[in-house]
Motif scaffolding. Structure first.
Motif, short mmCIF file in Angstrom:
data_model
loop_
_atom_site.label_atom_id
_atom_site.label_comp_id
_atom_site.label_asym_id
_atom_site.label_seq_id
_atom_site.Cartn_x
_atom_site.Cartn_y
_atom_site.Cartn_z
N GLU A 1 0.82 -1.21 0.00
CA GLU A 1 0.00 0.00 0.00
C GLU A 1 0.86 1.26 0.00
O GLU A 1 0.64 2.18 -0.80
N THR A 2 1.85 1.31 0.89
CA THR A 2 2.73 2.49 0.96
C THR A 2 3.54 2.64 -0.32
O THR A 2 3.71 3.75 -0.83
N VAL A 3 4.04 1.52 -0.86
CA VAL A 3 4.85 1.59 -2.09
C VAL A 3 4.04 2.21 -3.22
O VAL A 3 4.50 3.16 -3.89
N VAL A 4 2.81 1.73 -3.40
CA VAL A 4 1.98 2.24 -4.50
C VAL A 4 1.61 3.70 -4.25
O VAL A 4 1.68 4.54 -5.16
N GLU A 5 1.28 4.00 -3.00
CA GLU A 5 0.93 5.38 -2.63
C GLU A 5 2.08 6.35 -2.94
O GLU A 5 1.87 7.44 -3.47
N ARG A 6 3.30 5.91 -2.59
CA ARG A 6 4.46 6.80 -2.76
C ARG A 6 4.93 6.90 -4.21
O ARG A 6 5.52 7.90 -4.61
N LEU A 7 4.72 5.83 -5.01
CA LEU A 7 5.28 5.83 -6.37
C LEU A 7 4.27 6.24 -7.44
O LEU A 7 4.67 6.58 -8.56
N ALA A 8 2.96 6.22 -7.09
CA ALA A 8 1.92 6.52 -8.10
C ALA A 8 2.20 7.87 -8.76
O ALA A 8 2.34 8.88 -8.07
N GLY A 9 2.28 7.86 -10.09
CA GLY A 9 2.47 9.09 -10.85
C GLY A 9 3.88 9.66 -10.79
O GLY A 9 4.16 10.71 -11.36
N ARG A 10 4.79 8.96 -10.09
CA ARG A 10 6.18 9.44 -9.98
C ARG A 10 7.06 8.87 -11.10
O ARG A 10 6.68 7.94 -11.79
N ASP A 11 8.28 9.41 -11.16
CA ASP A 11 9.21 8.97 -12.19
C ASP A 11 10.11 7.83 -11.66
O ASP A 11 10.44 6.92 -12.41
N ALA A 12 10.46 7.89 -10.38
CA ALA A 12 11.30 6.86 -9.74
C ALA A 12 12.53 6.49 -10.57
O ALA A 12 12.71 5.33 -10.93
N PRO A 13 13.38 7.48 -10.92
CA PRO A 13 14.50 7.20 -11.84
C PRO A 13 15.48 6.14 -11.33
O PRO A 13 15.96 5.33 -12.12
N GLU A 14 15.78 6.13 -10.00
CA GLU A 14 16.76 5.14 -9.49
C GLU A 14 16.22 3.72 -9.67
O GLU A 14 16.94 2.82 -10.10
N LEU A 15 14.95 3.52 -9.29
CA LEU A 15 14.37 2.18 -9.40
C LEU A 15 14.29 1.76 -10.88
O LEU A 15 14.56 0.62 -11.23
N ARG A 16 13.93 2.73 -11.73
CA ARG A 16 13.83 2.42 -13.17
C ARG A 16 15.20 2.01 -13.72
O ARG A 16 15.31 1.04 -14.47
N GLU A 17 16.23 2.72 -13.31
CA GLU A 17 17.59 2.40 -13.77
C GLU A 17 17.97 0.99 -13.33
O GLU A 17 18.58 0.24 -14.09
#
Lengths: 239, 239
Positions: free
Chosen positions: A111-127
């Motif tokens: 729940e927290t992960v989705v809440e925090r990442l929704a609509g974000r870019d999250a460049p480190e995780l994407r890399e």
């Protein structure tokens, strides 16, 4: 062999750390000072220090002295890895137990992960997912990026305990799995893609999709386990 | 202070356990035998044994000798308990983190608990709830029965890791909470009753009711935390 009075000395040293409000990395009194302060023999102090080093409560930097340690989960990892190695027939069981616990924690954090990442870019995780996909395409595994990805997700919680536990379980996991036999190229590629899906569902704000991706993400590993030890029914790992 | 060569001696002793296929509880060679077998000094053997005792890989029974240890999560508990008490200002945070982790594990285990207890008598667990209710009526706390109850629920899983983790978290929890101030009689009674509800819902086969009871079961503790440290918003603990 270690003497019975040692536990008291370890307790006294711990109490001294508390009384002086020392923090990880702070220098400890010297061995001579500890002998004087605690009124015990030098060998008792040495034994207690050795115990506390083993627990990561103290750290000896040779040539520099003794410091308060990181008080990390390293002792847990060491003991569990040894338990896994100690009973080779139980490797599958230990890995299954670890995978179950990892799944439980991943779902608890969903729940927290989705809440925090929704609509974000999250460049480190994407890399990190790009690193995994690229390694998989070369038929190589990607333990470091995989671990960093999961610790990165855990860091989104306002709870350090989750991050430490996820890191510790990941380390146990990655220490034991190489002994289970080589994953196939398909397993490696599926695992890399599963991380892409995890991140996609979180960024899309899709909680149910993310939860399904968490469970699906362990499927390639479960295939490896089932191949390695077909006698254990697959359901046991999911129960 | 401990010497650099010790890690090699601990590794050699671990390897000896593996080579001889020793299991928890099996007797180890004597100190003299280890000195001969490993070709190192007596003090190196002693230091290594002390390290391995700290990790629960060896166990010294005074007057009986050294045995292979339980290889349990005890080292983790010790390190985490110490970390918890090390930063007194963070006690509330540590308890909240532990409660969050306990809630996550309780919820992860819910399905199996309800499946295993539905329609059953569960006399041991029922007896523990009676003990808690009786203690609460006398205004007394009931840490031992409380811990036994939660470890009993965890034992229903086909996964030892859950039981070890629940026991470890419970121990941290019960070490730190007394420092937060005394719970009221109402808190004690509500906590005792919450365990009765947990068992009732499980025996009734009511999964949703059981899940709600898990979360509700921590409510009296959250009240104590909020009273002790009202600056921290209550939502943070549930986030």
């Amino acid at each position: 062999m270690p003497r019975p009075e040692t536990p008291t000395v370890t307790s006294a040293i711990k109490q001294l750390i508390l009384d002086r409000h020392l923090r990880p990395g702070d220098p400890m009194p010297t061995e001579n000072e500890l002998v004087d302060l605690l009124g015990v023999s030098r060998s008792s102090v040495r034994e207690a220090v050795r115990t506390l080093v083993a627990l990561d409560i103290l750290e000896v930097r040779h040539g520099h002295g003794t410091f308060v340690g990181g008080v990390s989960l390293r002792p847990l990892v060491e003991a569990l890895v040894f338990r896994g190695v100690m009973s080779p027939g139980d490797d599958y069981r230990t890995v299954r137990e670890v995978v179950e616990m990892r799944t439980s924690l991943d779902l608890a954090m969903a729940e927290t992960v989705v809440e925090r990442l929704a609509g974000r870019d999250a460049p480190e995780l994407r890399e990190l997912t790009r690193t995994m996909v690229a390694a998989a395409a070369r038929g190589e595994s990607f333990a470091e990026a995989d671990c960093a990805f999961h610790v990165g997700l855990a860091a989104l919680q306002d709870n350090q305990l989750f991050g430490q536990m996820v890191g510790a379980l990941w380390e146990i996991h990655s220490t034991i799995t190489p002994k289970l036999g080589l994953p196939t190229t398909r397993d490696i590629e599926d695992t890399a893609k599963a991380h892409v899906t995890l991140l996609e569902r979180a960024v899309a704000g899709d909680l149910d999709g993310y939860r399904a991706a968490v469970v699906g993400h362990y499927a390639p590993l479960m295939r490896v386990l089932d191949k390695a030890n077909p006698a254990v029914p697959a359901e046991e790992a999911i129960a």
